[in-house]
Motif scaffolding. Structure first.
Motif, PDB file in Angstrom:
ATOM      1  N   LEU A   1       0.819  -1.206   0.000  1.00  0.00           N
ATOM      2  CA  LEU A   1       0.000   0.000   0.000  1.00  0.00           C
ATOM      3  C   LEU A   1       0.855   1.258   0.000  1.00  0.00           C
ATOM      4  O   LEU A   1       0.475   2.287  -0.577  1.00  0.00           O
ATOM      5  CB  LEU A   1      -0.922  -0.014   1.224  1.00  0.00           C
ATOM      6  CG  LEU A   1      -2.012   1.044   1.308  1.00  0.00           C
ATOM      7  CD1 LEU A   1      -2.987   0.897   0.146  1.00  0.00           C
ATOM      8  CD2 LEU A   1      -2.764   0.945   2.626  1.00  0.00           C
TER       9      LEU A   1
ATOM     10  N   LEU B   1      -0.675  -5.665   0.014  1.00  0.00           N
ATOM     11  CA  LEU B   1      -1.707  -5.895  -0.995  1.00  0.00           C
ATOM     12  C   LEU B   1      -1.425  -7.141  -1.819  1.00  0.00           C
ATOM     13  O   LEU B   1      -2.347  -7.858  -2.212  1.00  0.00           O
ATOM     14  CB  LEU B   1      -1.811  -4.675  -1.907  1.00  0.00           C
ATOM     15  CG  LEU B   1      -2.273  -3.375  -1.238  1.00  0.00           C
ATOM     16  CD1 LEU B   1      -2.354  -2.254  -2.262  1.00  0.00           C
ATOM     17  CD2 LEU B   1      -3.623  -3.565  -0.563  1.00  0.00           C
TER      18      LEU B   1
ATOM     19  N   SER C   1      -3.958 -10.306  -1.854  1.00  0.00           N
ATOM     20  CA  SER C   1      -4.533 -10.746  -3.127  1.00  0.00           C
ATOM     21  C   SER C   1      -4.343 -12.244  -3.321  1.00  0.00           C
ATOM     22  O   SER C   1      -5.225 -12.926  -3.855  1.00  0.00           O
ATOM     23  CB  SER C   1      -3.892  -9.978  -4.280  1.00  0.00           C
ATOM     24  OG  SER C   1      -4.168  -8.591  -4.178  1.00  0.00           O
TER      25      SER C   1
ATOM     26  N   ALA D   1      -4.452  -6.320   4.100  1.00  0.00           N
ATOM     27  CA  ALA D   1      -4.324  -5.386   2.985  1.00  0.00           C
ATOM     28  C   ALA D   1      -4.252  -3.936   3.439  1.00  0.00           C
ATOM     29  O   ALA D   1      -3.362  -3.188   3.012  1.00  0.00           O
ATOM     30  CB  ALA D   1      -5.490  -5.575   2.021  1.00  0.00           C
TER      31      ALA D   1
END
Length: 312
Positions: free
Chosen positions: A67, A283, A287, A277
């Motif tokens: 992020l 992230l 995912s 996340a």
């Protein structure tokens, strides 16, 4: 004077072959261009909001995308390291276990049993009573998640909560001491409406003559359900169980009540993905976990569909 010859008989198709078929006809007269024009908006929406996010999730799942920081600007490919990290992550294993408990307790057992019980009882009640109960049950289902979560936080509240007032247990912090039990009760209450409506429709397919025959031969209530009702609604039971299981496994509402706490004791997989996340900033790793959850949903769906075909 010669007689007119009879018209030749139509040629018979060769053995093992069906009748000859001509080219497909454009019944609507639209043409390929216009037909594509009609479906193009739907295809664009599916591509923009379903296919592209799925492909993007798969892509960043094999990167170290974060992020913030350098990896947010120029992430690099890390291959399957995110997936191996998830398989060895104790917190991810804990989230999987809690998700299975959440699905089993609130969907497979809670919503199924309560929804069928309501549908079975309401089928012979007066219309006014049936409509009132159905309306109240549907109200719990259609209210926004934030509103429902606020009501249940107030219900479970330690200081002046409704549950403590009813049980005479002031000071009991239900969401801290018994977080998963609270979430199971909450989700059962909220999601029962769908099961109730589906089973109400399914019970209409049971022949009344068979129910009357079972009553006349002295069958008990359980025998009637087992030998008369369930054989007719078995497909509906499987369909309902599949849908509510998938919805519950992907439900984010537990975050609104407990945020996964205390100490990860109510952190289901969707909540864990959110925490990894947005709070952890990983992230790429989140995912990868999302893709694993998608694969699990597909496997569960395939199992249910195979069972449904066998029953059919």
């Amino acid at each position: 004077m010669t007689s007119a010859s009879a018209p030749p008989a139509p040629a018979k198709p060769a053995p093992g072959r069906g009748p000859a078929r001509g080219p497909a006809r454009d019944v609507a007269g639209l043409g390929v261009g216009r037909a594509l024009g009609f479906v193009a908006p739907a295809l664009l929406l599916i591509g923009a909001f379903l296919i592209f996010p799925a492909l993007w999730t798969i892509y960043i799942g094999v990167t170290n995308y974060r992020l913030t920081g350098v990896e947010a600007v120029s992430p690099s490919i890390v291959g399957l390291s995110n997936y191996t990290k998830a398989l060895n992550d104790a917190l991810f294993h804990n989230a999987l276990w809690l998700t299975m408990l959440f699905v089993l307790g609130s969907a497979i057992i809670g919503q199924n049993i309560l929804g069928f019980t309501l549908a079975w009882i309401l089928r012979r009640t007066r219309p006014a009573v049936r409509r009132t109960v159905e309306g109240l049950t549907l109200l719990a289902w259609i209210l926004p998640s934030t509103v429902v979560a606020y009501l249940w936080v107030a219900f479970y509240d330690r200081d002046g909560g409704t549950l403590n007032s009813l049980l005479g247990t002031p000071g009991t912090a239900w969401l801290i001491d018994y977080p998963m039990i609270c979430l199971v009760v909450f989700n059962t209450w909220r999601g029962t409406a769908f099961s109730m409506m589906l089973y109400s429709s399914a019970l209409q397919a049971v022949p009344p003559s068979q129910l009357e025959s079972a009553r006349m031969v002295g069958a008990s209530g359980w025998q009637t359900l087992r030998d008369v009702v369930f054989p007719h609604i078995r497909g509906h039971v499987l369909t309902n169980t599949l849908l509510i299981s998938l919805w519950t496994a992907n439900d984010f509402s537990p975050f609104l009540l407990t945020k996964g706490g205390p100490n990860h004791e109510s952190e289901t997989v969707p909540v864990y993905i959110y925490n990894v996340a947005l709070q952890g900033g990983e992230l790429g790793y989140s995912s990868a976990i999302s893709f694993l959850l998608l694969i699990a949903n597909l496997l569960v769906s395939l199992v249910y569909l195979r069972l449904l075909r066998r029953r059919a």
